[in-house]
Motif scaffolding. Structure first.
Motif, mmCIF file in Angstrom:
data_model
loop_
_atom_site.group_PDB
_atom_site.id
_atom_site.type_symbol
_atom_site.label_atom_id
_atom_site.label_comp_id
_atom_site.label_asym_id
_atom_site.label_seq_id
_atom_site.Cartn_x
_atom_site.Cartn_y
_atom_site.Cartn_z
ATOM 1 N N VAL A 116 0.562 -0.950 0.346
ATOM 2 C CA VAL A 116 0.020 -0.083 -0.168
ATOM 3 C C VAL A 116 1.148 1.166 0.236
ATOM 4 C CG1 VAL A 116 -1.635 1.345 1.312
ATOM 5 C CG2 VAL A 116 -2.253 -1.084 1.068
ATOM 6 N N LEU A 117 1.590 1.053 0.757
ATOM 7 C CA LEU A 117 2.874 2.515 0.445
ATOM 8 C C LEU A 117 3.554 2.609 -0.431
ATOM 9 C CD1 LEU A 117 4.497 1.716 4.175
ATOM 10 C CD2 LEU A 117 3.104 3.763 3.729
ATOM 11 N N GLU A 118 4.000 1.777 -1.214
ATOM 12 C CA GLU A 118 4.459 1.890 -2.120
ATOM 13 C C GLU A 118 3.176 2.271 -3.050
ATOM 14 O OE1 GLU A 118 7.756 -0.780 -4.619
ATOM 15 O OE2 GLU A 118 5.377 -2.177 -5.156
ATOM 16 N N LYS A 119 2.748 1.750 -3.343
ATOM 17 C CA LYS A 119 1.192 2.663 -4.443
ATOM 18 C C LYS A 119 0.930 3.810 -4.502
ATOM 19 C CE LYS A 119 -0.990 -1.634 -5.343
ATOM 20 N NZ LYS A 119 -1.391 -2.095 -6.573
ATOM 21 N N LEU A 120 0.837 4.253 -2.799
ATOM 22 C CA LEU A 120 1.386 5.442 -1.996
ATOM 23 C C LEU A 120 2.303 6.526 -2.770
ATOM 24 C CD1 LEU A 120 -1.271 5.350 1.396
ATOM 25 C CD2 LEU A 120 -2.013 5.416 -1.523
ATOM 26 N N GLY A 121 3.142 5.956 -2.708
ATOM 27 C CA GLY A 121 4.028 7.378 -3.169
ATOM 28 C C GLY A 121 5.296 6.664 -2.011
ATOM 29 N N LYS A 122 4.942 5.963 -1.601
ATOM 30 C CA LYS A 122 5.676 6.734 0.277
ATOM 31 C C LYS A 122 6.793 4.875 0.630
ATOM 32 C CE LYS A 122 2.574 9.611 0.952
ATOM 33 N NZ LYS A 122 2.827 11.534 1.408
ATOM 34 N N ASN A 123 7.876 5.299 1.814
ATOM 35 C CA ASN A 123 9.480 4.565 1.799
ATOM 36 C C ASN A 123 8.559 3.671 2.504
ATOM 37 O OD1 ASN A 123 10.784 5.801 -0.491
ATOM 38 N ND2 ASN A 123 11.167 7.433 2.216
ATOM 39 N N LYS A 124 9.197 1.818 2.323
ATOM 40 C CA LYS A 124 8.779 1.043 2.647
ATOM 41 C C LYS A 124 8.639 1.777 4.607
ATOM 42 C CE LYS A 124 9.554 -2.398 -0.550
ATOM 43 N NZ LYS A 124 10.314 -1.648 -1.354
ATOM 44 N N GLY A 125 8.012 1.191 4.860
ATOM 45 C CA GLY A 125 7.849 1.331 6.777
ATOM 46 C C GLY A 125 7.604 2.728 8.003
ATOM 47 N N GLU A 126 7.049 3.397 5.769
ATOM 48 C CA GLU A 126 6.064 4.933 6.593
ATOM 49 C C GLU A 126 4.544 4.290 7.468
ATOM 50 O OE1 GLU A 126 8.615 8.357 4.270
ATOM 51 O OE2 GLU A 126 7.198 7.500 3.493
#
Length: 466
Positions: A116-126
């Protein structure tokens, strides 16, 4: 350290591979449970079951106003990726572990959160944007999500096992038709009994295994009752009103299985009865399958000093010292699979019995034993069908000669000359080496015409009036 990222949990910080979609709790499980070497990634239907559960939970939380629309749809999309077979390598925890399945549940939560974070343009672990616990595990506990995922996995796996079983039933039935005119001796207690056809023998194998298709499916039907919404012990703490029934309905829509919520969630949370009865159905199948393989090995024994009524397809040289020897390796390996299945059923029994109070913490070894059995049986059924059954041929003359020289055909004389006289004829034939046929004629007990009619093997294959 540039290849790692730091994540933290109750026990502190831990390095996680920077490209991993799993997180800190999965990493702890990797470090702690180096047990069987059989990883969750080896069981794709279990992983899909986890994704089904997390998608249904997210949909339910959205419909009850606990997740915003954007995050719900992104979680659903992440689950769909896993259901489609993606990211399965990100499930590296051992199937056998302590913690009642918490590591597997958190593995799923962490992987889905990072997708989900990747799809939202965020880094893993955020995880402030999508948390494994606060969003993916919302309104759940391992104690309801994990057993429900097991059941979703088993429902899918049972379909494959039942299909393979139907295929081998059809293969045996085809051989039954092929061999319907091959006369042979039936045997009881490894002694000559009465004549039959090789076709009857193989059709009996088909009928014997066919019964188990319905047994497997009927027992698998128990898996449709789930305890989603039970959370920790069945009281539903931290789940909103209406969650249990709505989540079950959503899970039914997503999976296509008729999922229902258990009527008593406190009872359902520690209960493992459905696993026990399904495992027993697999044990029953294994016992039957092993007996059939024993028969195939006996019927093909020889080729000069055994029964030699059938030929099994030669698959490989049978000895490093005896030239020309070919062994029945396919029935042998299936026998061994059956032994493993029977042993795993005992593991399931002990694991189910070991439940205490409001939870059974032994579900990891229980689920692993059942899923391993399904895989073993599925592979064994395909192997036996493809590499043995379809290639079996009959030694028709060998079978017929055994009938002609058998003492067992004297049984057909019972209704005509009585049991006592039939016994005397059988004993004399055995001691003298003379045939039953010749002795009856020599003693003038019956005319040749009547004797030919009675002892025609084809007349002894079914009931008839005297």
């Amino acid at each position: 350290m540039e290849n790692f990222r730091k994540e933290s949990d109750l026990l502190g910080e831990l390095n996680v591979p920077i490209d991993a979609y799993y997180g800190v709790q999965t990493q702890r499980a990797i470090d702690n449970f180096k047990i069987s070497g059989q990883l969750l990634s080896s069981y794709p239907y279990f992983i899909k079951g986890l994704a089904f559960v997390k998608k249904a939970a997210a949909k339910t939380n959205y419909e009850l106003g606990l997740l915003d629309e954007s995050l719900y749809f992104t979680i659903a999309a992440a689950c769909d990726d896993i259901i489609a077979g993606k990211f399965h390598e990100q499930f590296p925890v051992d199937m056998i572990q302590g913690g009642a399945g918490t590591s597997i549940n958190m593995n799923a939560n962490e992987v889905i959160a990072n997708i989900v974070l990747e799809k939202l343009g965020k880094n893993k672990g955020e995880y402030e944007f999508c948390s494994p616990n606060d969003h993916i595990n919302l309104s759940q506990s391992t104690n309801d999500a994990y057993p429900t995922a097991i059941k979703m996995g088993l429902l899918q796996m049972n379909e494959g096992l039942a299909d393979r079983l139907q295929k081998i039933v059809s293969a045996f039935r085809a051989k039954g038709e092929e061999f319907q005119d091959v006369i042979k001796m039936g045997r009881t207690q490894l002694q000559d009994a009465v004549p039959m056809t090789l076709g009857q023998e193989f059709e009996a194998y088909a009928a014997n295994l066919e019964e188990d298709i319905s047994k497997l499916n009927n027992n698998a039907d128990l898996f449709v009752e789930v305890n989603m919404g039970a959370t920790a012990i069945g009281t539903g703490l931290n789940a909103p009103v209406g969650y249990a029934d709505l989540c079950a309905k959503n899970l039914a829509r997503i999976t296509g299985f008729p999922i229902v919520s258990a009527p008593n969630l406190v009872e359902a949370t520690p209960d493992t009865g459905s696993y026990v009865i399904y495992s027993s159905a697999m044990k029953r199948l294994a016992v039957k399958l092993s007996k059939i393989c024993n028969d195939l090995r006996l019927l093909s024994s020889g080729p000069r000093a055994g029964l030699f009524e059938i030929n099994l397809p030669p698959m490989q040289p049978g000895s490093s010292i005896m030239p020309g020897k070919v062994n029945p390796v396919i029935p042998e390996v299936v026998n061994q699979v059956c032994f493993k299945v029977i042993g795993n059923d005992l593991t399931v029994t002990f694991a189910a019995e070991a439940g205490q109070l409001q939870l059974n913490v032994m579900e990891p070894v229980l689920s692993h034993a059942i899923m391993e059995n399904i895989n073993f049986l599925s592979n064994a059924l395909d192997t036996l069908r493809e590499k043995c059954i379809v290639g079996i041929t009959a030694n028709k003359e060998v079978c017929l000669n055994m009938v002609k020289h058998s003492i067992g055909i004297v049984t057909a004389l019972n209704p005509y000359i009585g049991y006592k006289q039939s016994t005397q004829i059988a004993k004399e034939a055995l001691e003298s080496g003379n045939s039953v046929y010749n002795l009856v004629l020599q003693k003038g007990i019956l005319s040749q015409e009547k004797l030919d009619e009675i002892l025609d093997p084809k007349n002894m294959l079914k009931p008839h009036n005297k």
